[in-house]
Motif scaffolding. Sequence first.
Motif, short mmCIF file in Angstrom:
data_model
loop_
_atom_site.label_atom_id
_atom_site.label_comp_id
_atom_site.label_asym_id
_atom_site.label_seq_id
_atom_site.Cartn_x
_atom_site.Cartn_y
_atom_site.Cartn_z
N THR A 127 -9.63 5.31 1.83
CA THR A 127 -9.84 5.53 2.88
C THR A 127 -9.75 6.86 2.90
N ASP A 128 -10.67 7.57 3.88
CA ASP A 128 -10.67 8.87 3.33
C ASP A 128 -8.98 9.36 4.29
N GLY A 129 -8.80 10.93 4.03
CA GLY A 129 -7.48 11.36 4.32
C GLY A 129 -6.73 12.30 3.36
N MET A 130 -6.00 12.60 2.35
CA MET A 130 -4.63 13.08 2.03
C MET A 130 -3.75 12.24 1.57
N ASN A 131 -3.16 11.96 0.87
CA ASN A 131 -1.70 10.98 0.30
C ASN A 131 -1.24 11.54 0.23
N ILE A 132 -0.95 12.42 1.14
CA ILE A 132 0.76 13.20 0.69
C ILE A 132 1.77 12.44 0.32
N LEU A 133 2.31 11.62 0.77
CA LEU A 133 3.34 10.71 0.18
C LEU A 133 3.09 11.01 -1.47
N GLY A 134 2.57 10.50 -2.51
CA GLY A 134 2.19 10.52 -3.49
C GLY A 134 2.32 11.74 -3.89
N LEU A 135 1.60 12.84 -3.50
CA LEU A 135 1.86 14.51 -3.87
C LEU A 135 2.53 15.16 -3.73
N VAL A 136 3.42 14.25 -3.02
CA VAL A 136 5.22 15.14 -2.68
C VAL A 136 5.37 14.90 -3.57
N ASP A 153 0.63 -1.22 -0.19
CA ASP A 153 -0.13 0.02 0.16
C ASP A 153 0.94 1.37 -0.42
N LEU A 154 1.85 1.45 0.64
CA LEU A 154 2.98 2.42 1.10
C LEU A 154 3.09 2.85 -0.93
N ALA A 155 3.69 1.68 -1.89
CA ALA A 155 4.32 2.13 -2.21
C ALA A 155 2.95 2.28 -4.11
N ARG A 156 1.86 1.68 -3.61
CA ARG A 156 0.90 2.36 -4.64
C ARG A 156 0.61 4.22 -4.02
N ASN A 157 0.89 4.01 -2.99
CA ASN A 157 0.51 5.12 -2.62
C ASN A 157 1.36 6.56 -3.30
N LEU A 158 2.64 5.51 -3.41
CA LEU A 158 3.74 6.99 -3.88
C LEU A 158 3.27 7.45 -5.42
N PRO A 169 0.02 7.81 -6.60
CA PRO A 169 -1.31 7.63 -7.49
C PRO A 169 -2.07 7.63 -8.35
N SER A 170 -3.17 6.61 -8.35
CA SER A 170 -3.89 6.51 -10.12
C SER A 170 -4.74 7.97 -10.60
N ASN A 171 -5.51 8.72 -8.99
CA ASN A 171 -6.19 9.74 -9.47
C ASN A 171 -5.23 11.18 -8.63
N LEU A 172 -4.69 12.18 -9.04
CA LEU A 172 -4.64 13.06 -8.39
C LEU A 172 -5.59 13.89 -7.73
N VAL A 173 -6.19 14.24 -8.37
CA VAL A 173 -7.12 14.93 -8.21
C VAL A 173 -8.29 13.94 -6.50
N ALA A 174 -7.64 13.14 -6.72
CA ALA A 174 -8.73 11.91 -5.16
C ALA A 174 -7.66 11.62 -4.73
#
Length: 539
Positions: free
Chosen positions: A215-224, A169-174, A176-181
């Motif tokens: 899940t609810d919560g910003m995917n900071i890792l992917g955005l970074v 999941d850590l690798a998947r969040n790096l 993200p399939s949808n930047l807006v989401a």
Amino acid sequence: MEEKKSEINGHAGHKCSLPTVSIKSEKKSCKDKCAGFFKRNLLVIMTVSGVLVGVGLGMMVRNMNLTRAQMTYFAFPGEMLLRMLKMIILPLVVCSLISGAASLDTRSLGKLGGIAVSYFLVTTLIASSIGVALAFIIKPGVGAGALNTNNLGLEGVSNNKETADSFLDLARNLFPSNLVAAAFRSYATDYKTVLIGNGTNGTLNYQKVPFGTDTDGMNILGLVLFAMVFGVALRKLGAEGEELIRFFNAFNEATMVLVSWIMWYVPFGIMFLVGSKIVEMEDVVLLVTSLGKYIFASILGHIIHGCIILPLIYFGFTRTNPYSFLSGLITPFTTAFATCSSSATLPTMMKCVEENNGVDKRISRFILPIGATVNMDGAAIFQCVAAVFIAQLNNVDLNAGQIFTILVTATASSVGAAGIPAGGIITIAIILEAIGLPTHDLSLMLAVDWIVDRTTTVVNVEGDALGAGILHHINEQEMKKQKHQQEHQEEQELLEVKVEVVANVKAEEETSPLVTHQNQEENSSRETLNDKDGVESVL
């Protein structure tokens, strides 16, 4: 002139007026100094006062026996502060990272990025080692075998997530399939039980199958990661990307102006944040006496790492006083203590690091968002203490392999820990799964997490700030070295030019005016000598 000067400076009869003037000026200067000090540190004084007033207010309101609804209303100003800080995180992280990555040279970006990652990994590994060592020395779980969830009236925390899926999941969040989401959702693995057929003796066979959920919560890792790569891409575009880089720079500066406005609300909001937490506390005495050793071990680890280890690392790199650097960050530390969120502290941290400590904007806006996401020294300490505590609670003797697993898993999984209150509890579940311990005792950690999480967040943000200071120092040293090399190269070029000029003078005597002038001088000297010889011969 001297008489005029003496009239201006005062005659001998007016000597008594001199000391009174100087005393007045001294008094005035002391008054000005105090006023200047209060003016410079007004926000810091107000923020610290907010915490102290909040504690007193919470103690007073606690005796009023408020209902749940009234508690919510009482906590409203503090909730507004958290909402403001969280509102600013997304534009701040994305814009600051894009402008930071775009403003740095690709080579220096790679070098600084490598140093930053090494610093984060080494400090987190040291923090994990401190946590494990203190847990074995203090032994918080020994003799507490009778302590369980039912004794303290706590709800159980269910967690059935596999360790492998946590890292996947850590690798998947790096990515993200949808930047807006990704701005408000992150990927998480869940499980469902599927019937796969009948057994040989007529029993039904079921299998646990993982599937992806949001899940609810910003995917900071992917955005970074996206912001960093996008910034490098804009840099590669050259002149075509300049307009967009300027846009993100302007966006970033405007965001920092908003941060400066929000910071004046921080003392008021912190007062109610701290006060509401004290009002919400149920039976603190029972929790502290039951889990006192665990709380003590965690907070002691934070003090050792935050007050000794991290300042020593900073001093080792910069040879300057780390505590003078940290004194300019009291407001972010107070915000971290009150909000328990590294991400929410990021706006105030950026502003104070740049304005109070003079860290280069390109460095701070590149490294601090990454640090707020991946650098979790404080979390690593309390997670390791918690893992050993639960092992001792269940009378499990940990071997060397399991201890090593705790260190590595805590260091690696702290990267993906959410920078939000109680974000590290989920990470403890990953560590427990990795060493084969039950997760039903996690509710004990959650019960006192609001105490431990405050010092945890302070250490987290301190590590980020000192990392920015170290990178700023390394960057300055590199710039000085390059400047020195450039000056040396210019000197070498000048020497080569001089040598060439001398060679040309020798090769082309008749064309050089200096040489012809020199020849003329030589000829005239020869003529005078000949004349002298002629005179002598005549005589």
